[in-house]
Scaffold this motif. Structure first.
Motif: not given
Length: 481
Positions: A49-53, A387-392, A460-465
């Motif tokens: 979903p859309a949001g901040a980068h 790529f995997r970290e973001v996908a996970d 969410q922290v993992s996605l941020y990193a």
């Protein structure tokens, strides 16, 4: 002995030096750099979903909790991994400065003097002779004229290594921010679970007091009393386990922060507002990671350094031209150093062309090319890992959010079950074993929901990193040229 700094006139030797300075370093034999194609899909498998980068959100804004902000700031200032990474940057900067200086001649001011006596039986005149020589001037010793770009390529390699080490330092900062945030979330999770366990202990202790009184007056059986005692013992055991886990978590967080910190529970443990504690993130496209993640930028700098080393290896096949020169004054008498006509100079260019080296240069070239291929593979591996970290993280965020919703529904149902079981027992419609099972399950569901909510926040922290972490530490090598 006296020595003086000379004011040099325009001289043929100086003109030659200026000409070679202009010619040296004009060429480079390094292969042209082209970034490898991304070895990943064009989009992430999870819808986003859309949001901040992430790169647009600094950690001070992304992590809204003031206590967490203070911990992150202290960790970035005091953590030993950050300090080591910063020193690695300074180490690489010094190495770059050394290699950069190789492009320029080393000019030294020197002075020397000697006296010698030759006995009469060795003198060509048959008479004993005493001779003296004094000289002072500027010297250039074995300066390589970089016609083929070997020195320049080595300098470029050192620069790319410096830039890579600085990006690695930033990557350590991103990882540290995520570790501190997750450590703090884990601590808050345990605080909340401890509070739930303590409340359960208090409730069951009161139940035991009431049931003990009932048993004393003969209104309940010994079995009912022992079941209530079992419930209390289980709650006490869980509370002790959670207290132990919290102490270990606090110690680990203190080590991450890098110094003394107050991690005692707040006076009133409040639940995280899961909807607003962290800002929403939009992953974007995988190609954006190349400009957002410090570790990928570092891998690309390492690849550029390997390319530059190939240029140096290629240039080694060509003649090495070096220059030794001196300009100053010389005299047989010390007081004659500055007399008219005492000027002296020498210019000694030297060229060495490798003819036979038993394959050393060829092997060095092969080594540089293999290391370039290794750097390419490491770069591609880093991209795939990112790529995997973001996908996970995207998958975890999606499915953990669903688990939280299910957990809330389950908790509501289990609370109602426990209430009805207690009501049935009080009315004599069910044995206390039914209440026992319902309260056990209720405590388990309460604990699991807290764990799942914390896991959602950690995703969410993992996605941020994984998206780059908002560059928590400014680049130290940004001004290097």
């Amino acid at each position: 002995m006296t020595m003086a700094v000379l004011t040099l006139p325009h001289h043929a030797m100086l003109a030659a030096l200026a000409a070679t300075l202009a010619l040296a370093g004009c060429a480079s034999m390094a292969p042209a750099y082209a970034p490898p194609p991304l070895p990943v899909a064009a989009q992430y498998p999870e819808t986003d979903p859309a949001g901040a980068h992430a790169p647009d959100v600094a950690w001070q804004s992304y992590f809204a909790d003031p206590r967490l902000q203070a911990l992150i700031a202290q960790a970035l200032a005091s953590n030993r991994d950050i300090r080591i990474a910063a020193l690695r940057v300074e180490e690489a900067r010094a190495a770059y400065g050394i290699q950069r200086a190789e492009q320029f001649p080393t000019i030294a001011l020197g002075a020397s003097g000697s006296r010698a006596r030759m006995p009469d039986d060795l003198s060509p005149t048959g008479r004993a002779m005493t001779s003296a020589q004094y000289q002072a001037g500027l010297n250039v010793s074995a300066w390589e004229l970089d016609f083929w770009g070997r020195v320049r390529s080595l300098k470029d390699s050192a620069l790319q290594t410096l830039l890579a080490s600085d990006e690695a330092r930033r990557a350590v900062g991103v990882a540290l921010v995520a570790q501190v945030a997750n450590g703090y979330l884990g601590l808050r999770e345990l605080d909340e679970r401890v509070e739930l366990a303590r409340a359960t202990v208090d409730s069951r202790a009161e139940s035991l007091r009431i049931f003990t009184r009932r048993f004393e007056v003969g209104s309940i059986s010994k079995l009912d009393l022992t079941q209530v005692e079992t419930l209390l013992s289980q709650a006490l055991s869980l509370s002790a386990q959670l207290e132990q886990a919290r102490a270990v978590q606090a110690h680990a967080l203190a080590q991450l922060v890098g110094g003394p910190v107050d991690l005692t529970p707040v006076a009133e443990v409040r639940r995280f507002d899961d909807a607003s504690v962290l800002q929403p993130l939009h992953a974007g496209l995988p190609s954006a990671l190349l400009t957002q993640r410090p570790d990928l930028i570092a891998a690309e700098h390492q690849l550029r350094a390997a390319q530059a080393n190939i240029g140096a290896a290629r240039a080694a096949f060509f003649p090495t031209i070096s220059l030794t020169a001196a300009y100053g004054t010389a005299s047989a008498e010390l007081n004659g150093l500055f007399d008219s006509g005492s000027g002296a100079w020498n210019l000694a260019p030297r060229m060495v062309l490798p003819i036979f080296d038993a394959g050393r240069l060829r092997a060095n070239m092969d080594l540089a090319e293999v290391r370039r291929d290794v750097a390419v593979a490491n770069y591609e591996k880093s991209v795939q890992g990112a790529f995997r970290e973001v996908a996970d993280a995207l998958s975890n965020r999606r499915w953990l959010a669903l688990q939280v919703d299910i957990g809330k529904t389950t908790l509501a149902a289990q609370s109602e079950r426990a209430r009805l079981a207690k009501l049935r027992y009080d009315n004599g419609a069910a044995p206390y074993l039914e209440v026992l099972d319902a309260q056990r399950d209720l405590l388990t569901v309460e604990q699991q929901l807290v764990q799942t909510r914390r896991a959602l926040l950690s995703s969410q922290v993992s996605l941020y990193a994984a998206l780059g972490g908002g560059a928590p530490v400014a680049s130290a090598a940004a001004s290097t040229h």
